[in-house]
Design a protein around this motif. Structure first.
Motif, PDB file in Angstrom:
ATOM      1  N   ARG A  12     -43.650  -1.984 -25.470  1.00 35.95           N
ATOM      2  CA  ARG A  12     -44.211  -2.967 -24.533  1.00 35.95           C
ATOM      3  C   ARG A  12     -44.321  -2.398 -23.122  1.00 35.95           C
ATOM      4  O   ARG A  12     -45.211  -2.777 -22.355  1.00 35.95           O
ATOM      5  CB  ARG A  12     -43.340  -4.227 -24.508  1.00 35.95           C
ATOM      6  CG  ARG A  12     -43.372  -5.030 -25.801  1.00 35.95           C
ATOM      7  CD  ARG A  12     -42.666  -6.357 -25.624  1.00 35.95           C
ATOM      8  NE  ARG A  12     -42.494  -7.058 -26.880  1.00 35.95           N
ATOM      9  CZ  ARG A  12     -43.439  -7.772 -27.488  1.00 35.95           C
ATOM     10  NH1 ARG A  12     -44.650  -7.841 -26.937  1.00 35.95           N
ATOM     11  NH2 ARG A  12     -43.204  -8.385 -28.637  1.00 35.95           N
ATOM     12  N   GLN A  13     -43.445  -1.491 -22.785  1.00 36.43           N
ATOM     13  CA  GLN A  13     -43.446  -0.904 -21.445  1.00 36.43           C
ATOM     14  C   GLN A  13     -44.333   0.337 -21.336  1.00 36.43           C
ATOM     15  O   GLN A  13     -44.324   1.013 -20.310  1.00 36.43           O
ATOM     16  CB  GLN A  13     -42.011  -0.548 -21.037  1.00 36.43           C
ATOM     17  CG  GLN A  13     -41.080  -1.741 -20.923  1.00 36.43           C
ATOM     18  CD  GLN A  13     -41.581  -2.770 -19.927  1.00 36.43           C
ATOM     19  OE1 GLN A  13     -42.027  -2.427 -18.821  1.00 36.43           O
ATOM     20  NE2 GLN A  13     -41.531  -4.042 -20.308  1.00 36.43           N
ATOM     21  N   GLY A  14     -45.067   0.659 -22.413  1.00 32.36           N
ATOM     22  CA  GLY A  14     -46.017   1.767 -22.324  1.00 32.36           C
ATOM     23  C   GLY A  14     -45.786   2.883 -23.310  1.00 32.36           C
ATOM     24  O   GLY A  14     -46.528   3.870 -23.317  1.00 32.36           O
ATOM     25  N   GLY A  15     -44.758   2.772 -24.155  1.00 31.07           N
ATOM     26  CA  GLY A  15     -44.497   3.808 -25.143  1.00 31.07           C
ATOM     27  C   GLY A  15     -45.382   3.677 -26.363  1.00 31.07           C
ATOM     28  O   GLY A  15     -46.138   2.703 -26.524  1.00 31.07           O
ATOM     29  N   ASN A  16     -45.289   4.662 -27.245  1.00 28.28           N
ATOM     30  CA  ASN A  16     -46.092   4.690 -28.470  1.00 28.28           C
ATOM     31  C   ASN A  16     -45.153   4.792 -29.670  1.00 28.28           C
ATOM     32  O   ASN A  16     -44.358   5.726 -29.771  1.00 28.28           O
ATOM     33  CB  ASN A  16     -47.049   5.880 -28.454  1.00 28.28           C
ATOM     34  CG  ASN A  16     -48.035   5.797 -27.302  1.00 28.28           C
ATOM     35  OD1 ASN A  16     -48.893   4.919 -27.264  1.00 28.28           O
ATOM     36  ND2 ASN A  16     -47.903   6.704 -26.344  1.00 28.28           N
ATOM     37  N   LEU A  17     -45.278   3.858 -30.583  1.00 32.86           N
ATOM     38  CA  LEU A  17     -44.367   3.747 -31.719  1.00 32.86           C
ATOM     39  C   LEU A  17     -45.155   3.800 -33.013  1.00 32.86           C
ATOM     40  O   LEU A  17     -46.180   3.123 -33.160  1.00 32.86           O
ATOM     41  CB  LEU A  17     -43.598   2.425 -31.619  1.00 32.86           C
ATOM     42  CG  LEU A  17     -42.484   2.160 -32.626  1.00 32.86           C
ATOM     43  CD1 LEU A  17     -41.371   3.190 -32.489  1.00 32.86           C
ATOM     44  CD2 LEU A  17     -41.925   0.742 -32.426  1.00 32.86           C
TER      45      LEU A  17
END
Length: 662
Positions: free
Chosen positions: A446-451
């Protein structure tokens, strides 16, 4: 104190000083020797000579050697006053090894079998582990017995008195099995209140029973480690494979270093996996190759070449660790002198790269999650890698590495509080996760990472975030692919429906043709400021069983839909990349992975086809002052455009490092 000695070299007197041996934390290259002495070995020392050891140390120049002192049979290869020995010795080989290594300033460690001791349980049956059927184990000691205090610790103190530098305790975590002795059962009942003792995976509380044994094992290692440090504070201790892929736990014991020995076949891919499991644990570490191919069924030994071992070593040292290789000793404890040339060539390969590899740290790129929670929920014994529970993770790792994506393997305790450091995090087919980490991973995206979430069961843990509706049942699929690539499979797949805004990726097919597309196999969705992707079949498991270029390109392409890696390599898919840094300098490790590694019929080879014309681009914050190819020390011409340094490597033999000087 330094002792001066004179050597005649090229007819000129050269003054050399015997140096203090390096600590394991300072060491980079070593050799391991053992032969697991037995009671019938009554000629120990017969042909081992001072000059044999001396010539080894002069020619190979290791930082340390490890030699046999007590193997799994429980019989010492030196005249112990504490334990069990053959009836006679030709000479005390431990004393001889210490005298010669001390003269050369080379550290000496001992190979010692811990939990596994045949002779101890034979002579002291009450020290045996008791299995679930109530029978005594004829090999493994009980963690609740007097074995450690009565034999292991006194014997290792005796070895310390020889002046050796430390011990490498083999047959320890991986030899530990559930113990149904009276003391274990009573302690478990007292600590848990559980009265019915589970005996198999399906029994209630079996997971607690195994975790109880893990606590007991750590108590046992802590006990002998602390006792040895109290006896001799400079004595260094490692328990083989502890705190590794085999024992995925935070290091909570004051061991001096971590270590393990890979299986003899497919050593280069094994080394890539095992090195990445040891590297983040926060302790000095090294990894050992077997110097020979070996089939467990026929037990035939085939010597590997320096070329083959160098490729294995490259995977280890490129992750910042130390490296050692294992040769067996003859039954009299003597060394295989014919192999000194191979040892020296291997040592030279490692030494050339030491300034650019030792103690480097990875630059965060791809994090592959090793779920301690997920792994422990699936295994059926205390610690083990032989039950196939790592295969999905290894299959995923292989696809990432052969897509030139620098990848770290991080356990839950590594990632907690550190997720934001990684551009992309991948969860490979774990059915259970630490709940705190699961929540942090969602917040990370949600804060900009990639999962990226992989697996027909794993996706259930993130259904809401994936932007899909999952079906309650699964089925196998016969073919799958993406773009214009198709490959066969029998993987388990969970059907799903895309919600608005979620994009499909890849498809599965009912027949081997793009005309028979059925449904997507992956998805990509926005999640807050970041993105989340799902792969709805057991990709890693199938890629481990049947590695294909379609599988490799599928995962590599999907990852690059989410982020662009710092390093890109064009010209061959046979290159593995490790991106490291040390003291402000960036090191791009390029490893040539050509070769038929996974073929179990190929034990040893002496040729790795070189790779030619590799174009490499590296993102940098500013134009580098220089790009130098190491260990050749060859400055490379490069172009700098759009924040990338672009250069060509004309030939990659085994392992080269692009040193980026800003």
């Amino acid at each position: 104190m330094k002792f001066l000695r004179f050597l005649l070299f090229l007819q000129l007197p050269v003054f050399l000083s015997a140096q203090t041996p390096l600590r394991r934390s300072e060491s980079f290259f070593g050799l391991h020797f053992d032969f697991h002495a037995g009671l019938s070995d009554t000629l120990i020392g017969k042909t081992l000579t001072d000059s044999m050891i001396d010539s080894l140390l002069v020619k190979v120049k290791p930082d340390f050697i490890q030699v046999d002192c007590k193997g799994h049979p429980g019989v010492t290869s030196y005249p112990t006053k504490v334990g069990h020995t053959p009836k006679r010795f030709e000479k005390d080989i431990l004393r001889l090894f210490r005298e010669v290594t001390k003269r050369h300033g080379v550290a000496l460690y001992l190979h010692y079998s811990g939990v596994w001791d045949d002779e101890a349980v034979k002579r002291h049956p009450h020290w045996s582990r008791i299995n679930a059927e109530g029978k005594r184990d004829n090999q493994k000691t009980s963690l609740w017995s007097a074995y450690s205090d009565s034999l292991l610790i006194p014997q290792l103190k005796e070895m310390s008195d020889y002046g050796v530098d430390g011990v490498w305790v083999d047959g320890d975590c991986w030899a530990t099995e559930p113990d149904y002795c009276t003391a274990a059962v009573e302690e478990f009942r007292m600590r848990t209140g559980i009265q019915e003792i589970p005996k198999k995976k399906s029994d209630p509380n079996y997971g607690q029973w195994l975790e109880f044994h893990r606590t007991a094992f750590r108590r046992y290692v802590r006990n002998y480690t602390d006792a040895l440090h109290q006896y001799n504070p400079r004595f260094q201790v490692a328990s083989n494979w502890s705190f590794s892929a085999m024992m995925p736990e935070p290091v909570d014991i004051n061991v001096d270093f971590l270590s393990g020995d890979t299986e003899p076949l497919n050593g280069v891919n094994q080394s890539a996996f095992q090195a990445r499991c040891l590297a983040p644990q926060g302790k000095p570490w090294d990894l050992m190759s077997w110097s020979f191919g070996y089939g467990w069924d026929d037990q035939v030994l085939s010597a590997k070449s320096a070329v083959q071992l160098s490729q294995e070593a490259a995977q280890v040292i490129s992750m910042g660790g130390g490296y050692q290789a294992y040769w067996t000793q003859h039954r009299d404890g003597s060394l295989k002198t014919y192999a000194y040339g191979t040892m020296a060539a291997l040592a030279a390969f490692c030494r050339e790269r030491q300034p650019f590899c030792q103690n480097t740290k990875p630059v965060p790129q791809v994090a592959l999650l090793y779920s301690n929670t997920g792994y422990k929920s699936e295994i059926t014994t205390v610690y083990n890698t032989g039950d196939g529970k790592h295969t999905a993770m290894i299959g995923t790792l292989n696809a990432l590495l052969y897509s030139q994506l620098p990848t770290e393997i991080l356990q839950e305790h590594h990632l907690l509080g550190h997720t934001k450091e990684y551009p992309v995090i991948i969860i490979p087919e774990w059915k259970k996760l630490n709940e705190q980490l699961r929540n942090e991973l969602v917040d990370y995206a949600r804060q900009g990472g990639n999962l990226i979430v992989i697996g027909s069961e794993t996706v259930k843990l993130f259904e809401k975030e994936l932007g899909v509706t999952l079906h309650s049942t699964t089925h196998s699929i016969p073919f799958w692919g993406f773009d214009h690539l198709i490959t066969g499979t029998k993987a388990t797949y969970r059907p799903f429906q895309l919600l608005p805004g979620t994009q499909p990726f890849g498809q599965w097919f009912s027949q081997e043709d793009t005309r028979f597309a059925q449904a997507p196999i992956a998805s990509i969705a926005s999640l807050g400021k970041g993105k989340i992707a799902g792969i709805y079949f057991n990709f890693g498991e199938q890629h481990y069983k049947r590695e294909t270029y379609a599988g490799r390109d599928f995962l590599g392409t999907l990852v690059k839909q989410l982020f662009q890696p710092t390093v890109e390599v064009k010209g061959s898919k046979m290159v593995n990349v490790a991106l490291n840094q040390k003291n402000g300098t960036t090191y791009v490790n390029l490893i040539n992975m050509a070769g038929n590694h996974a073929n179990k019929s190929i034990h040893a080879n002496d040729e790795i086809p070189p790779l030619y014309g590799l174009q490499v681009s590296v993102k940098t914050p500013r134009r580098p002052r220089q790009v130098v190819l190491q260990p050749e020390n060859k400055p490379l011409p490069f172009a700098y455009k759009n924040g990338k340094a672009v250069f060509t490597i004309s030939k990659l033999a085994i392992h080269s490092i692009a040193e980026i000087k800003l």
